[in-house]
Design a protein around this motif. Structure first.
Motif, PDB file in Angstrom:
ATOM      1  N   ASP A  55      -1.725  12.670   0.320  1.00  0.00           N
ATOM      2  CA  ASP A  55      -1.409  13.105   1.682  1.00  0.00           C
ATOM      3  C   ASP A  55      -0.500  14.327   1.671  1.00  0.00           C
ATOM      4  O   ASP A  55      -0.664  15.252   2.481  1.00  0.00           O
ATOM      5  N   ILE A  56       0.460  14.351   0.775  1.00  0.00           N
ATOM      6  CA  ILE A  56       1.361  15.499   0.669  1.00  0.00           C
ATOM      7  C   ILE A  56       0.608  16.740   0.207  1.00  0.00           C
ATOM      8  O   ILE A  56       0.801  17.844   0.731  1.00  0.00           O
ATOM      9  N   LYS A  57      -0.265  16.558  -0.770  1.00  0.00           N
ATOM     10  CA  LYS A  57      -0.965  17.695  -1.366  1.00  0.00           C
ATOM     11  C   LYS A  57      -2.087  18.223  -0.490  1.00  0.00           C
ATOM     12  O   LYS A  57      -2.244  19.446  -0.331  1.00  0.00           O
ATOM     13  N   ARG A  58      -2.888  17.327   0.106  1.00  0.00           N
ATOM     14  CA  ARG A  58      -4.082  17.763   0.828  1.00  0.00           C
ATOM     15  C   ARG A  58      -4.130  17.328   2.288  1.00  0.00           C
ATOM     16  O   ARG A  58      -5.055  17.713   3.011  1.00  0.00           O
ATOM     17  N   ARG A  59      -3.170  16.538   2.724  1.00  0.00           N
ATOM     18  CA  ARG A  59      -3.166  15.964   4.070  1.00  0.00           C
ATOM     19  C   ARG A  59      -4.421  15.137   4.333  1.00  0.00           C
ATOM     20  O   ARG A  59      -4.893  15.035   5.461  1.00  0.00           O
ATOM     21  N   ARG A  60      -4.948  14.534   3.294  1.00  0.00           N
ATOM     22  CA  ARG A  60      -6.069  13.621   3.433  1.00  0.00           C
ATOM     23  C   ARG A  60      -6.082  12.696   2.226  1.00  0.00           C
ATOM     24  O   ARG A  60      -5.542  13.021   1.175  1.00  0.00           O
ATOM     25  N   VAL A  61      -6.699  11.522   2.431  1.00  0.00           N
ATOM     26  CA  VAL A  61      -6.825  10.530   1.357  1.00  0.00           C
ATOM     27  C   VAL A  61      -8.286  10.107   1.304  1.00  0.00           C
ATOM     28  O   VAL A  61      -8.895   9.801   2.342  1.00  0.00           O
ATOM     29  N   SER A  62      -8.847  10.078   0.112  1.00  0.00           N
ATOM     30  CA  SER A  62     -10.257   9.728  -0.052  1.00  0.00           C
ATOM     31  C   SER A  62     -10.543   8.315   0.451  1.00  0.00           C
ATOM     32  O   SER A  62      -9.733   7.391   0.284  1.00  0.00           O
ATOM     33  N   ASN A  63     -11.709   8.133   1.057  1.00  0.00           N
ATOM     34  CA  ASN A  63     -12.120   6.812   1.532  1.00  0.00           C
ATOM     35  C   ASN A  63     -12.293   5.818   0.386  1.00  0.00           C
ATOM     36  O   ASN A  63     -12.234   4.597   0.600  1.00  0.00           O
ATOM     37  N   TRP A  64     -12.515   6.340  -0.839  1.00  0.00           N
ATOM     38  CA  TRP A  64     -12.645   5.453  -1.986  1.00  0.00           C
ATOM     39  C   TRP A  64     -11.367   4.648  -2.230  1.00  0.00           C
ATOM     40  O   TRP A  64     -11.436   3.533  -2.769  1.00  0.00           O
ATOM     41  N   VAL A  65     -10.235   5.181  -1.831  1.00  0.00           N
ATOM     42  CA  VAL A  65      -8.967   4.457  -1.983  1.00  0.00           C
ATOM     43  C   VAL A  65      -8.973   3.196  -1.129  1.00  0.00           C
ATOM     44  O   VAL A  65      -8.581   2.111  -1.578  1.00  0.00           O
ATOM     45  N   TRP A  66      -9.466   3.338   0.104  1.00  0.00           N
ATOM     46  CA  TRP A  66      -9.463   2.186   1.023  1.00  0.00           C
ATOM     47  C   TRP A  66     -10.577   1.205   0.665  1.00  0.00           C
ATOM     48  O   TRP A  66     -10.427  -0.006   0.872  1.00  0.00           O
ATOM     49  N   ILE A  67     -11.689   1.716   0.129  1.00  0.00           N
ATOM     50  CA  ILE A  67     -12.759   0.824  -0.349  1.00  0.00           C
ATOM     51  C   ILE A  67     -12.238  -0.035  -1.502  1.00  0.00           C
ATOM     52  O   ILE A  67     -12.495  -1.241  -1.570  1.00  0.00           O
ATOM     53  N   LEU A  68     -11.481   0.587  -2.397  1.00  0.00           N
ATOM     54  CA  LEU A  68     -10.876  -0.149  -3.512  1.00  0.00           C
ATOM     55  C   LEU A  68      -9.886  -1.185  -2.995  1.00  0.00           C
ATOM     56  O   LEU A  68      -9.847  -2.327  -3.480  1.00  0.00           O
ATOM     57  N   MET A  69      -9.109  -0.798  -1.983  1.00  0.00           N
ATOM     58  CA  MET A  69      -8.108  -1.707  -1.428  1.00  0.00           C
ATOM     59  C   MET A  69      -8.766  -2.936  -0.806  1.00  0.00           C
ATOM     60  O   MET A  69      -8.311  -4.072  -0.993  1.00  0.00           O
ATOM     61  N   ILE A  70      -9.861  -2.720  -0.073  1.00  0.00           N
ATOM     62  CA  ILE A  70     -10.594  -3.843   0.520  1.00  0.00           C
ATOM     63  C   ILE A  70     -11.278  -4.667  -0.570  1.00  0.00           C
ATOM     64  O   ILE A  70     -11.332  -5.900  -0.503  1.00  0.00           O
ATOM     65  N   GLY A  71     -11.794  -3.961  -1.598  1.00  0.00           N
ATOM     66  CA  GLY A  71     -12.472  -4.660  -2.695  1.00  0.00           C
ATOM     67  C   GLY A  71     -11.577  -5.632  -3.426  1.00  0.00           C
ATOM     68  O   GLY A  71     -12.037  -6.663  -3.940  1.00  0.00           O
ATOM     69  N   VAL A  72     -10.282  -5.315  -3.477  1.00  0.00           N
ATOM     70  CA  VAL A  72      -9.315  -6.228  -4.096  1.00  0.00           C
ATOM     71  C   VAL A  72      -8.777  -7.219  -3.068  1.00  0.00           C
ATOM     72  O   VAL A  72      -8.616  -8.415  -3.352  1.00  0.00           O
ATOM     73  N   GLY A  73      -8.521  -6.749  -1.861  1.00  0.00           N
ATOM     74  CA  GLY A  73      -7.910  -7.595  -0.839  1.00  0.00           C
ATOM     75  C   GLY A  73      -8.809  -8.709  -0.341  1.00  0.00           C
ATOM     76  O   GLY A  73      -8.350  -9.838  -0.114  1.00  0.00           O
ATOM     77  N   ALA A  74     -10.100  -8.429  -0.171  1.00  0.00           N
ATOM     78  CA  ALA A  74     -11.020  -9.440   0.366  1.00  0.00           C
ATOM     79  C   ALA A  74     -11.130 -10.672  -0.539  1.00  0.00           C
ATOM     80  O   ALA A  74     -10.999 -11.809  -0.053  1.00  0.00           O
TER      81      ALA A  74
END
Length: 236
Positions: free
Chosen positions: A23-42
């Motif tokens: 977020d600091i570097k590009r002001r965006r975060v790849s959707n793959w980060v949230w897919i990974l988060m759900i993949g572990v959280g679910a």
């Protein structure tokens, strides 16, 4: 169950630290980060559900529902970006409960409220900056803008990164009109040309904040202290 909670906290900490960097570097975060988060959280939530049954299902459902509603509201109001909303929704799945358990409040919402408190340092800082830079008359005339932006010369718009115009500029009958835009407007070459052509010397801009920093600060504060608003109110 303690081991599962510890795994959730450690994994989420690593994700948030990386998200802050992105977020600091590009002001965006790849959707793959949230897919990974759900993949572990679910799977972790499914395991908790099998162990604890209906009480946890109610906790998980309310965590996801209320976090989704509030995050979507913040996003639509342009108070933060899509990555921030996705992060909180994923967090509501990965850690649905408040670890300290002093209040029946979803952990993701506690994180969001704490983050919102920390983010108040930005409008205060901008106001102090404008207080030092602007004349008293100019500050009074732009008192609302002074909390959300600052003035910048049009020729510097291409130099300063991660900013947006606070006004939308449109030509009408040879004149350049401006209208306030909540959340700011994109800075394009056509806008810069208009400003230069009409001899505009200064414009109001607003910084694009890496809100993921505040979410991360809110996350760790929630782990250690819980909901700061409730904590403050309990001491009144």
């Amino acid at each position: 169950m303690i081991e599962i909670n510890l795994l959730s906290f450690c994994f989420c900490s690593a994700i948030l630290i990386y998200a802050c960097y992105s977020d600091i570097k590009r002001r965006r975060v790849s959707n793959w980060v949230w897919i990974l988060m759900i993949g572990v959280g679910a799977p972790l939530s499914i395991y908790r559900l099998l162990v604890r049954g209906l009480p946890f299902l109610l906790t998980l459902s309310s965590s996801i529902l209320f976090t989704f509603i509030l995050s979507y509201l913040f996003f639509r109001l342009r108070l933060f970006g899509g990555a921030d909303a996705k992060c909180l929704i994923c967090l509501s799945i990965l850690i649905p409960e408040q670890p300290l358990a002093q209040y029946p409040f979803p952990f993701a919402l506690t994180t969001l409220l704490n983050a919102a408190l920390f983010s108040l340092v930005i409008p205060v800082s901008l106001f102090v900056y404008n207080l030092l830079k602007l004349s008293p008359e100019e500050l009074r005339a732009n008192i609302r803008l002074a909390f959300i932006g600052y003035k910048l010369a049009p020729e510097r718009l291409g130099e300063v990164k991660h900013i947006r115009l606070l006004h939308l500029y449109e030509e009408d009958g040879g004149e350049l009109n401006r209208d306030f835009v909540f959340g700011g407007a994109e800075i394009g070459e056509d806008v810069v040309k208009k400003l230069r052509a009409h001899g505009v010397r200064e414009v109001w801009v607003t910084p694009e904040l890496p809100f993921m920093l505040f979410i991360t600060a809110g996350f760790f504060t929630s782990l250690l202290y819980g909901n700061l608003i409730f904590l403050f109110m309990s001491h009144l």
